[in-house]
Write an enzyme that holds these catalytic residues in place. Structure first.
Site, PDB file in Angstrom:
ATOM      1  CG  HIS A 144      -1.819   1.335   0.930  1.00  0.00           C
ATOM      2  ND1 HIS A 144      -3.061   1.319  -0.001  1.00  0.00           N
ATOM      3  CD2 HIS A 144      -1.664   2.497   1.450  1.00  0.00           C
ATOM      4  CE1 HIS A 144      -3.449   2.360   0.443  1.00  0.00           C
ATOM      5  NE2 HIS A 144      -2.606   3.336   1.092  1.00  0.00           N
TER       6      HIS A 144
ATOM      7  CG  ASP B 116      -0.209   5.843  -0.090  1.00  0.00           C
ATOM      8  OD1 ASP B 116      -1.369   5.759  -0.899  1.00  0.00           O
ATOM      9  OD2 ASP B 116      -0.148   5.603   1.073  1.00  0.00           O
TER      10      ASP B 116
ATOM     11  CG  HIS C 155       0.755  10.759   1.512  1.00  0.00           C
ATOM     12  ND1 HIS C 155       0.590  10.213   0.293  1.00  0.00           N
ATOM     13  CD2 HIS C 155      -0.202  10.433   2.257  1.00  0.00           C
ATOM     14  CE1 HIS C 155      -0.390   9.160   0.398  1.00  0.00           C
ATOM     15  NE2 HIS C 155      -0.871   9.342   1.597  1.00  0.00           N
TER      16      HIS C 155
END
Ligand SMILES: [Zn+2]
Length: 310
Positions: A238, A242, A265
């Site tokens: 995952h 991202d 992020h």
């Protein structure tokens, strides 16, 4: 010569935002060559609601990737949809949304891949442009780092480490981006959180749409979701999903190798800002060689998604 691509048909899906808890409708529309990926808030007509999906439009990276414009209009949690768009090899698309957050769907990119497969991907007549990384660019935050190195396609390797959490512990994954690999290896990996963090966020007005239907929730040494994991190393997959979504904010495919340790992020966005701040580190090129595009699905991989061709 690799050509630009767009969707064959428009597609619609609906769902709640994981942070706002608000229901919104997303429409993916075919777009002309040279458009790139552009978001449009339909509740803010015209230019005031338009936000190109670019690294320099990122306004917040705390709970996901948020983009915004000078009118103060924002769209939260774009990263899984962005990953699906570039993961399926789509160059040009307009994303209309009637609210402030992209629906979380099942917490992965698979429902958006299903939508794009249903829409169909078509080649256009203009060659694809790409960003070729020429020099190593690296950003760090404590022991975390993210770097881009020169590469011929886009590949990524990532290690995560949760020393105090035996369910996750250390996980490593390396990935070469093309549509079949994205769909098979990353698309179904769901976002995750820890029970105590989710409770804290919800007490403070965040993660209002979060549930076991759209997140893996870890409680101590166990996973609360009764269905378990979709991949044994779903957590690192995952995080790579991202990375794919965040690197798509370069505005064109990256010819680069991404390497990361415990990135999120914030570092992903800082990395693109560092790349484009150094003129000698990159150049725009025309892509040669084919990038595989998805064929329309013979068998939907995610029959539960709310999808309808208009
Ligand atoms: Zn995510």
């Amino acid at each position: 010569m690799a050509l630009q691509t767009t969707l064959k048909n428009r597609m619609v899906c609906q769902g709640v935002g994981v942070h706002t808890g608000i229901l919104s409708t997303v429409t993916l529309l075919p777009a002309p060559e040279g458009t790139g990926i552009i978001f449009r808030r339909t509740d803010h007509p015209g230019i005031a609601g338009t936000i190109p999906a670019r690294f320099d439009r990122v306004t917040d990276t705390k709970l996901g990737t948020t983009i915004g414009n000078v009118y103060g209009v924002k769209i939260h949690t774009i990263e899984h949809l962005m990953a699906a768009i570039v993961g399926c090899g789509v160059t040009n698309v307009i994303v209309e949304i009637d609210g402030a957050e992209v629906p979380i769907m099942d917490g992965s990119a698979a429902p958006f891949v299903f939508l794009i497969e249903c829409a169909g991907v078509v080649q256009q007549s203009t060659p694809q442009r790409a960003i070729r990384v020429r020099e190593v660019v690296r950003v760090e935050d404590g022991d975390k780092y993210a770097e881009l190195l020169p590469g011929t396609g886009f590949s990524a390797e990532l290690e995560i480490a949760f020393e105090n959490c035996p369910v996750i512990d250390r996980q490593f994954y390396a990935f070469d981006l093309d549509a079949p690999s994205f769909k098979a290896e990353l698309a179904r990996a769901r976002t995750f959180g820890f029970k105590h963090e989710v409770e804290y966020l919800q007490a403070n007005g965040h993660a209002l749409g979060g549930s076991l239907a759209n997140s893996i929730v870890v409680d101590g040494d166990r996973i609360m979701n009764v269905e378990g994991l979709r991949y044994a190393d779903e957590f690192v997959r995952h995080k790579l999903l991202d990375v794919v979504g965040d690197m798509a904010l370069a505005g064109a495919p990256l010819l680069a190798q991404f390497r990361g340790y415990k990135t999120g992020h914030a570092l992903n966005n800082q990395l693109l800002r560092a790349l484009f701040a150094r003129k000698s580190a990159w150049e725009a090129v025309t892509l040669h060689g084919r990038r595989p595009a998805l064929k329309p699905a013979e068998r939907p991989m995610y029959p539960g998604a709310l999808a309808a061709a208009e």
